[in-house]
Enzyme design. Sequence first.
Site, PDB file in Angstrom:
ATOM      1  N   LYS A   1       0.851  -1.204   0.000  1.00  0.00           N
ATOM      2  CA  LYS A   1       0.000   0.000   0.000  1.00  0.00           C
ATOM      3  C   LYS A   1       0.883   1.250   0.000  1.00  0.00           C
ATOM      4  O   LYS A   1       2.091   1.158   0.249  1.00  0.00           O
ATOM      5  CB  LYS A   1      -0.909  -0.011   1.227  1.00  0.00           C
ATOM      6  CG  LYS A   1      -0.171   0.031   2.564  1.00  0.00           C
ATOM      7  CD  LYS A   1      -1.131  -0.154   3.726  1.00  0.00           C
ATOM      8  CE  LYS A   1      -0.367  -0.214   5.044  1.00  0.00           C
ATOM      9  NZ  LYS A   1      -1.239  -0.567   6.171  1.00  0.00           N
TER      10      LYS A   1
ATOM     11  N   ARG B   1     -11.075   0.245  14.942  1.00  0.00           N
ATOM     12  CA  ARG B   1     -11.120   0.893  13.633  1.00  0.00           C
ATOM     13  C   ARG B   1     -12.105   0.072  12.797  1.00  0.00           C
ATOM     14  O   ARG B   1     -13.293   0.245  12.938  1.00  0.00           O
ATOM     15  CB  ARG B   1      -9.720   0.968  12.998  1.00  0.00           C
ATOM     16  CG  ARG B   1      -8.730   1.804  13.823  1.00  0.00           C
ATOM     17  CD  ARG B   1      -7.472   2.113  13.069  1.00  0.00           C
ATOM     18  NE  ARG B   1      -6.964   0.948  12.362  1.00  0.00           N
ATOM     19  CZ  ARG B   1      -5.817   0.906  11.706  1.00  0.00           C
ATOM     20  NH1 ARG B   1      -5.052   1.980  11.637  1.00  0.00           N
ATOM     21  NH2 ARG B   1      -5.416  -0.188  11.084  1.00  0.00           N
TER      22      ARG B   1
ATOM     23  N   TYR C   1      16.142  29.882   9.077  1.00  0.00           N
ATOM     24  CA  TYR C   1      14.894  30.574   9.416  1.00  0.00           C
ATOM     25  C   TYR C   1      14.647  30.538  10.922  1.00  0.00           C
ATOM     26  O   TYR C   1      14.867  29.509  11.569  1.00  0.00           O
ATOM     27  CB  TYR C   1      13.706  29.884   8.741  1.00  0.00           C
ATOM     28  CG  TYR C   1      13.586  30.163   7.272  1.00  0.00           C
ATOM     29  CD1 TYR C   1      13.323  31.453   6.804  1.00  0.00           C
ATOM     30  CD2 TYR C   1      13.711  29.140   6.345  1.00  0.00           C
ATOM     31  CE1 TYR C   1      13.202  31.698   5.442  1.00  0.00           C
ATOM     32  CE2 TYR C   1      13.578  29.370   4.994  1.00  0.00           C
ATOM     33  CZ  TYR C   1      13.329  30.650   4.543  1.00  0.00           C
ATOM     34  OH  TYR C   1      13.200  30.887   3.207  1.00  0.00           O
TER      35      TYR C   1
ATOM     36  N   MET D   1      12.519  24.646   3.050  1.00  0.00           N
ATOM     37  CA  MET D   1      11.775  23.903   2.032  1.00  0.00           C
ATOM     38  C   MET D   1      12.707  23.032   1.182  1.00  0.00           C
ATOM     39  O   MET D   1      12.391  21.879   0.884  1.00  0.00           O
ATOM     40  CB  MET D   1      11.000  24.878   1.135  1.00  0.00           C
ATOM     41  CG  MET D   1      10.151  24.170   0.088  1.00  0.00           C
ATOM     42  SD  MET D   1       9.245  25.291  -0.988  1.00  0.00           S
ATOM     43  CE  MET D   1       7.879  25.775   0.046  1.00  0.00           C
TER      44      MET D   1
HETATM   45  C1  LIG Z   1      -0.545  -1.757   6.641  1.00  0.00           C
HETATM   46  C2  LIG Z   1      -1.167  -3.008   7.088  1.00  0.00           C
HETATM   47  C3  LIG Z   1      -0.375  -4.109   7.436  1.00  0.00           C
HETATM   48  C4  LIG Z   1       1.121  -4.049   7.488  1.00  0.00           C
HETATM   49  O1  LIG Z   1       1.515  -3.468   8.711  1.00  0.00           O
HETATM   50  P1  LIG Z   1       3.062  -3.323   9.092  1.00  0.00           P
HETATM   51  O2  LIG Z   1       3.054  -2.776  10.462  1.00  0.00           O
HETATM   52  O3  LIG Z   1       3.641  -2.365   8.120  1.00  0.00           O
HETATM   53  O4  LIG Z   1       3.634  -4.670   8.970  1.00  0.00           O
HETATM   54  C5  LIG Z   1      -1.020  -5.284   7.768  1.00  0.00           C
HETATM   55  N1  LIG Z   1      -2.375  -5.358   7.780  1.00  0.00           N
HETATM   56  C6  LIG Z   1      -3.162  -4.318   7.474  1.00  0.00           C
HETATM   57  C7  LIG Z   1      -4.635  -4.465   7.519  1.00  0.00           C
HETATM   58  C8  LIG Z   1      -2.591  -3.105   7.119  1.00  0.00           C
HETATM   59  O5  LIG Z   1      -3.383  -2.069   6.803  1.00  0.00           O
END
Ligand SMILES: *Cc1c(COP(=O)(O)O)cnc(C)c1O
Length: 361
Positions: A35, A130, A258, A306
């Site tokens: 992802k 969640r 800055y 930046m």
């Molecule tokens: C992102 C994600 C993972 C991977 O988690 P890591 O901590 O990066 O290993 C596993 N399961 C779900 C549902 C996720 O969204």
Amino acid sequence: MPRPLVVIIDISALQHNLAEARRRLPAATTWAVVKANAYGHGLERGMRAFGAADGLALIEPEAAVALRELGWQKPILLLEGCFDLSDFRLAAQHKFEVTIHCPQQIGWLEKTRFDVPVNVHLKMNSGMNRLGFMPQDFSAAYRRLRANAQVGSIALMTHFANADAADNPGLPLAEQVRRFELGSAGLDAPWNISNSAATLMHADMRSHQVRPGIMLYGGTPGAHKTSPAGAFGLRSAMTLQSELIGIQQIHPGDAVGYGSRFIADAPMTIGVVACGYADGYPRHAPTGTPVLVDGVRTRLVGNISMDMMTVDLTAIPTAHHGSCVTLWGDGLPIDEVAEAAGTIGYELMCAIAPRVRVTER
Ligand SMILES: *Cc1c(COP(=O)(O)O)cnc(C)c1O
């Protein structure tokens, strides 16, 4: 010439880290999580590097379609499932496996025609609050899916809040496991429960399918001091590297950058590095955050701009215009930089800006 700032992705490190995940749970099905553009490493690159995985898992349906167009033929799992009915048509068309975490998704699934049965991963909310069905609603959701002839395999899924710090009093890992066991009692289906933290630190857990993410990229899920990536046998896959593009000699009382947040109390040599917050480097990284100049460890001083940042070269007399600066990666674990900046390696990887050139080795 382009700016000297570059991200270098080490494909062999990605492959090595996947092998480390597989070595820990050799019997498990391994979903390599790609992802967020493979945690900033590039979707196509992740696909190429993780060819040995059983499948790829991600959040974004359009990226899942891109994986098919790039030629990935093995399974693809949508970790948040479908966001509407039309996503189910995509899933049917491209043979995606889908997470089912809410009644709406079951309704959409029931309205979709699949040429071949769709494999689903039924998610429980085991305490993180969640996504997912409550433990007491889990087996009813399972039965509703099982009754649907269009549903192929069903895996039981949950996600851990604290697998890297199992005794967290807010939600101990054992409590999540207990709720998961309770809610899935009597359901004859494989478990898909381990993220990186569980894969690295709880490989004895009964997980038939694992979903490692951060560990594949050479980051660690927890605080690096208690669990450094190297200690787990992981190699950093992303190096953020630049060069010195300016050097200033300053005197006691002189300010840098800055806000004049850093004021020298002795004569100092300041190096200017071509990398700033518009490249994804965290602006809130304080004075003292580690960097390497020609492999020598030193510290950031003053505010991040930046396009630039300033570093202390006083103890590195050989540093010169064009010296190599490592912001993280080779010789400087990303988790260490993240901790100094009050964040996590995940965020740094994902924040690399589009203007940064990416190369491979
Ligand atoms: C992102 C994600 C993972 C991977 O988690 P890591 O901590 O990066 O290993 C596993 N399961 C779900 C549902 C996720 O969204």
